[in-house]
Design an enzyme around this catalytic site. Structure first.
Site, short mmCIF file in Angstrom:
data_model
loop_
_atom_site.label_atom_id
_atom_site.label_comp_id
_atom_site.label_asym_id
_atom_site.label_seq_id
_atom_site.Cartn_x
_atom_site.Cartn_y
_atom_site.Cartn_z
N ALA A 56 0.83 -1.22 0.00
CA ALA A 56 0.00 0.00 0.00
C ALA A 56 0.86 1.26 0.00
CB ALA A 56 -0.90 0.00 1.23
N LYS A 60 -2.53 5.15 -4.22
CA LYS A 60 -3.49 5.40 -3.15
C LYS A 60 -4.93 5.44 -3.66
CE LYS A 60 -0.37 7.63 0.08
NZ LYS A 60 -0.51 6.99 1.39
N ASN A 105 8.40 8.93 5.48
CA ASN A 105 7.27 9.66 4.91
C ASN A 105 6.21 9.91 5.97
OD1 ASN A 105 4.40 8.35 4.22
ND2 ASN A 105 5.92 6.70 4.33
N GLY A 108 0.29 11.48 5.48
CA GLY A 108 -0.93 11.89 6.19
C GLY A 108 -2.20 11.34 5.56
N SER A 167 -2.25 0.86 11.33
CA SER A 167 -0.89 1.11 11.80
C SER A 167 -0.21 2.29 11.14
CB SER A 167 -0.06 -0.16 11.57
OG SER A 167 -0.32 -0.71 10.29
N SER A 168 -0.98 3.15 10.44
CA SER A 168 -0.35 4.32 9.84
C SER A 168 0.17 5.24 10.94
CB SER A 168 -1.39 5.06 9.01
OG SER A 168 -0.91 6.35 8.70
N PRO A 169 1.41 5.77 10.79
CA PRO A 169 1.90 6.71 11.81
C PRO A 169 0.96 7.91 11.97
CG PRO A 169 3.69 6.04 10.37
CD PRO A 169 2.43 5.47 9.77
#
Ligand code: FMN
Length: 320
Positions: A56, A60, A105, A108, A167-169
């Site tokens: 991923a 997007k 990266n 966002g 789990s995206s920062p």
């Protein structure tokens, strides 16, 4: 010639590279037909032509997938898609470390939103079917309600699997630190009739991993191991980001080994720092069923896949 152009593009500012390479792929200029690399693997009863694919974050919104899949890959992940349209973080959002084969990266989670995506999904799927790629849709939800809305919206479309990006920062704090809420999400999504993968974070304590692996095992979910490693990065507008690429490979490999040692039997997508065929073979031998790349793609474009196919074939024949 095109590979030389792509190498040169890497020395331009990262956001410019990101946008230029997207435009090149989407326009069809980088229209790369790869090998027919046959190394069938079975995932949840479905045969996939080979275990190498795209993770991923590159495509997007699903505009590039049909072009990228022409490289002959076994699977492609589209997303992460969010429910509402989002612009993502202000730029700069990417810092590259070419010498380390790494980048940080904090995009966002930019997305055109779920409604826009679903309106184009039948067209995307029919093109990908002709190319024989296994299609994974990555969803990023800010609440259980958002995840459920999108999952329900995907019912009836012939996607092969859905990946839950918890789990995206950008927002992982809310999912990873609130085990009760995450537990409720994982209970709720069990009603979805298709194949589900849960994407694990890096840099979390071992108790979290034991718990989430156990839940995924019980509920029949696969795991994608793993997302980026959160770090501080002053070069990025928000001051932090997720580290990806070569430096995270050992962590990803050891996590896959651990998860298998704990008795996890469902499918695993190995993802993190893969640049070479020998790493693909290594992850497959250590418990992954499929292996994805993202950062290697960002550096090399779709040509990376042919190189990996060749290296995997060489690696396998050397050991015979
Ligand atoms: C520019 C960029 C954007 C990403 N966007 C997403 C995303 O939208 N959703 C997601 O689950 N992971 C995303 N990731 C994480 C990757 O899917 C992958 O888990 C991570 O980069 C490790 O693999 P790699 O070392 O091959 O890049 C992104 C990574 C990069 C470098």
């Amino acid at each position: 010639m095109l590979t030389q152009v792509i190498k040169l593009i890497n020395y331009l500012p990262p956001e410019f590279t990101y946008e230029t390479s997207h435009a090149l792929i989407r326009s069809g200029i980088v229209n790369y037909r790869g090998y027919e690399f046959e190394m069938p693997v079975e995932v949840n009863g479905k045969s996939i032509k080979n275990p190498i694919g795209l993770g991923a974050g590159i495509d997007k919104d699903g505009f590039l997938a049909p072009w990228i899949a022409r490289a002959g890959i076994g699977f492609i992940t589209i997303g992460s898609i969010t429910l509402k349209p989002r612009p993502g973080n202000p730029k700069p959002r990417i810092v590259k470390y070419p010498g380390l084969k790494a980048m940080v990266n904090a995009m966002g989670l930019p997305s055109r939103g779920f409604t826009d995506f679903v309106s184009r999904l039948p067209g995307i799927l029919s093109k990908l079917r002709r190319l024989g790629a296994y299609v994974i849709i990555s969803l990023a939800g800010f609440s259980i309600g958002e995840f459920m809305y999108m999952l329900n919206g995907l019912r009836g479309y012939d996607v092969d699997a859905v990946e839950l990006n918890i789990s995206s920062p950008t927002y992982r704090g809310s999912w990873v630190t609130d085990r009760e809420y995450l537990g409720e999400l994982l209970r709720s999504v069990e009603a979805f009739p298709g194949v589900l993968f849960v994407k694990l974070p890096l840099g979390v304590d071992i108790e979290f991993y034991r718990w989430v692996v156990n839940v995924a095992e019980k509920r029949g979910f696969g795991l994608t191991i793993a997302n980026t490693l959160p770090i501080k990065e002053p070069g990025i507008s928000v001051g932090y980001g997720g580290l990806s690429g070569y430096p995270i490979y050992p962590i990803v490999k050891s996590l896959i080994v651990k998860v298998r040692r704990w008795g996890f039997r469902n499918p695993i997508i190995g993802l993190g720092g893969v640049f070479h065929g020998r790493q693909v073979v290594d992850l497959l031998r250590n418990g992954a069923d499929m292996v994805g790349v993202v950062t290697a793609f960002a550096y090399e474009g779709p040509f990376v896949f042919n190189r990996l196919f060749k290296e995997v074939l060489m690696g396998l024949s050397e050991r015979l």
